[in-house]
Design an enzyme around this catalytic site. Sequence first.
Site, PDB file in Angstrom:
ATOM      1  CB  SER A  15      -0.915  -0.009   1.226  1.00 61.78           C
ATOM      2  OG  SER A  15      -0.169   0.034   2.415  1.00 61.78           O
ATOM      3  CG  HIS A  42      -0.821  -5.515   4.189  1.00 59.94           C
ATOM      4  ND1 HIS A  42      -0.450  -4.750   5.264  1.00 59.94           N
ATOM      5  CD2 HIS A  42      -0.270  -4.932   3.103  1.00 59.94           C
ATOM      6  CE1 HIS A  42       0.299  -3.745   4.838  1.00 59.94           C
ATOM      7  NE2 HIS A  42       0.414  -3.829   3.529  1.00 59.94           N
ATOM      8  CD  GLN A  85      -2.196  -1.610   4.968  1.00 59.63           C
ATOM      9  OE1 GLN A  85      -2.348  -1.369   3.784  1.00 59.63           O
ATOM     10  NE2 GLN A  85      -1.226  -1.080   5.682  1.00 59.63           N
ATOM     11  CD  GLU A  86      -0.523  -2.078   9.055  1.00 61.69           C
ATOM     12  OE1 GLU A  86      -0.020  -1.621  10.093  1.00 61.69           O
ATOM     13  OE2 GLU A  86      -0.009  -1.960   7.937  1.00 61.69           O
ATOM     14  CD  GLU A 109       2.266  -5.203   7.767  1.00 65.21           C
ATOM     15  OE1 GLU A 109       1.704  -4.895   8.840  1.00 65.21           O
ATOM     16  OE2 GLU A 109       2.698  -4.375   6.959  1.00 65.21           O
ATOM     17  CG  ASP A 147      -1.870   1.755   8.509  1.00 62.93           C
ATOM     18  OD1 ASP A 147      -2.526   2.733   8.060  1.00 62.93           O
ATOM     19  OD2 ASP A 147      -0.854   1.302   7.942  1.00 62.93           O
ATOM     20  CD  GLU A 163       0.480   3.682   9.824  1.00 59.61           C
ATOM     21  OE1 GLU A 163       0.678   3.026  10.876  1.00 59.61           O
ATOM     22  OE2 GLU A 163       0.969   3.361   8.729  1.00 59.61           O
ATOM     23  CG  ASP A 207       2.505   4.904   5.924  1.00 55.14           C
ATOM     24  OD1 ASP A 207       3.563   5.212   5.357  1.00 55.14           O
ATOM     25  OD2 ASP A 207       2.002   3.761   5.805  1.00 55.14           O
ATOM     26  CE  LYS A 240       5.298   1.989   5.924  1.00 50.24           C
ATOM     27  NZ  LYS A 240       4.081   2.153   5.084  1.00 50.24           N
ATOM     28  CG  HIS A 291       6.945  -3.811   9.330  1.00 50.15           C
ATOM     29  ND1 HIS A 291       6.356  -5.057   9.388  1.00 50.15           N
ATOM     30  CD2 HIS A 291       5.919  -2.927   9.506  1.00 50.15           C
ATOM     31  CE1 HIS A 291       5.061  -4.936   9.583  1.00 50.15           C
ATOM     32  NE2 HIS A 291       4.769  -3.663   9.660  1.00 50.15           N
ATOM     33  NE  ARG A 292       6.565   0.191   3.052  1.00 53.58           N
ATOM     34  CZ  ARG A 292       6.307   1.156   2.162  1.00 53.58           C
ATOM     35  NH1 ARG A 292       7.252   2.034   1.861  1.00 53.58           N
ATOM     36  NH2 ARG A 292       5.127   1.267   1.596  1.00 53.58           N
ATOM     37  CB  SER A 293       3.236  -5.236   3.603  1.00 53.71           C
ATOM     38  OG  SER A 293       3.385  -4.605   2.361  1.00 53.71           O
ATOM     39  CE  LYS A 337       2.822   0.110  10.358  1.00 47.60           C
ATOM     40  NZ  LYS A 337       1.589   0.482   9.658  1.00 47.60           N
TER      41      LYS A 337
END
Length: 430
Positions: free
Chosen positions: A42, A162, A170-171, A212, A249, A292, A319, A344, A372-374, A395
């Site tokens: 994303s 994800h 997403q999270e 993730e 997020d 986020e 983000d 990031k 991190h990234r996915s 995160k």
Amino acid sequence: MANITSVKAIQILDSRGLPTVSCRVETDDGLSAVSKVPSGASTGEREALELRDGGNEYLGKGVLKAVKNINTKLADVLIGMDARNQFEIDQALIDLDGTPAKKNLGANAILAASIATLRSGAKSAKLPLYEHVNNLYCSKFKANKQLSLPVPMLNIINGGEHANNNIDIQEFMVMPIGAQSFNECMQWAIEIYGALKSLLASKGLSTAVGDEGGFAPDLKSNQEAIELILKSIEDCGLEAGKDIVLALDCAASEFFKDGKYVLKGENKSLDSNDFVDYLKSLVSSYPIRSIEDGMDENDFDGWSMLTNELGNSIQIVGDDLFVTNVKDLQHGIDKSLANSILIKLNQIGTVGETLEAINLASQNNYSAVISHRSGETEDNTIADICVGVSAGQIKTGAPCRSDRTSKYNRLLWIESDLGNSVSYANELFL
Ligand code: PGA
Ligand code: ZN
């Protein structure tokens, strides 16, 4: 002695089974270090360029052009430079590329060299990586940052881009703010993660995991995801709102279509006003302390509305909005768009520029969440960066899958090595 004698890159694999760049830097003291760069799904529109080969091979995702750039042009510039001089190295790479989005050489190529240099510089300086980062940061910005262990944000239910499910947000993350140490955070997180797995199984829901490491069941609504997490917290004998708070997020740019926030899972299409109200009602019903990307990356009016409504009580993290870029962050600071930035490294492309974004945030009372990234690798550099700049929050996914646990495991080692000489950042939230 820490002059770079060799810079070599190869194509390796990331956690999604896609190609990514790895780089090794060697110095004339006989030491060397390797980096591996992550990749988002994303991604924000304003992120620096991730150079991919296209074509049919490797699903078009090959990074051999980026690898070649390192082995030729970047190596030419870096050989002979002192690996301990991170900011000089990064400036040389920025100048060599010559474009703001690193379109000539690729941010993935540049970042691979930048991180390998950082790791190599720490070895040559005979310092743990977090201390090398701390020295670089404090001397560059005349700052006085103590080392600290972060509060983790653990993403235990995955949706959006994800996961192959119907959840729009997403999270869904837990933050063990009541724990007395990073080690205790991880113990609680593992217990909640296990309780959630049993709960999902008992309801006949999928316990397969997303990119993730969080579970990715089909659910009726975002609220249902939150309720399941709250039940899991309770099942562990922990108290939501006291021991554990929640973080979301939304990655809202991914479901913002023609001026509307489209929640497919809930059959809702909301304008900015209504989506802010939707988020407000979640925050008033549940112990959510951080949101986020609650709004689309270009919906600046929506962002200022959200921050105006919720920014005094919870963390509002940009983000895709800020893409770790000081220009975008300054815009956000000037217009009061948020009160926190997600960090990031591959959104901007060098360690030095990443540290600058963290410093700008810190000077303006914005918190910084290191992320991190996915698509990840076993590279755990972000753990040391988080401790070195005392960011206070990290995160990096669920407590599951080696690409995620490599960062948590590194933090467990750092906490064990530093013992009582380091603080744990939970006071940020208490
Ligand atoms: P990404 O997801 O790495 O796919 O961008 C992480 C995030 O949005 O924070
Ligand atoms: Zn995000």
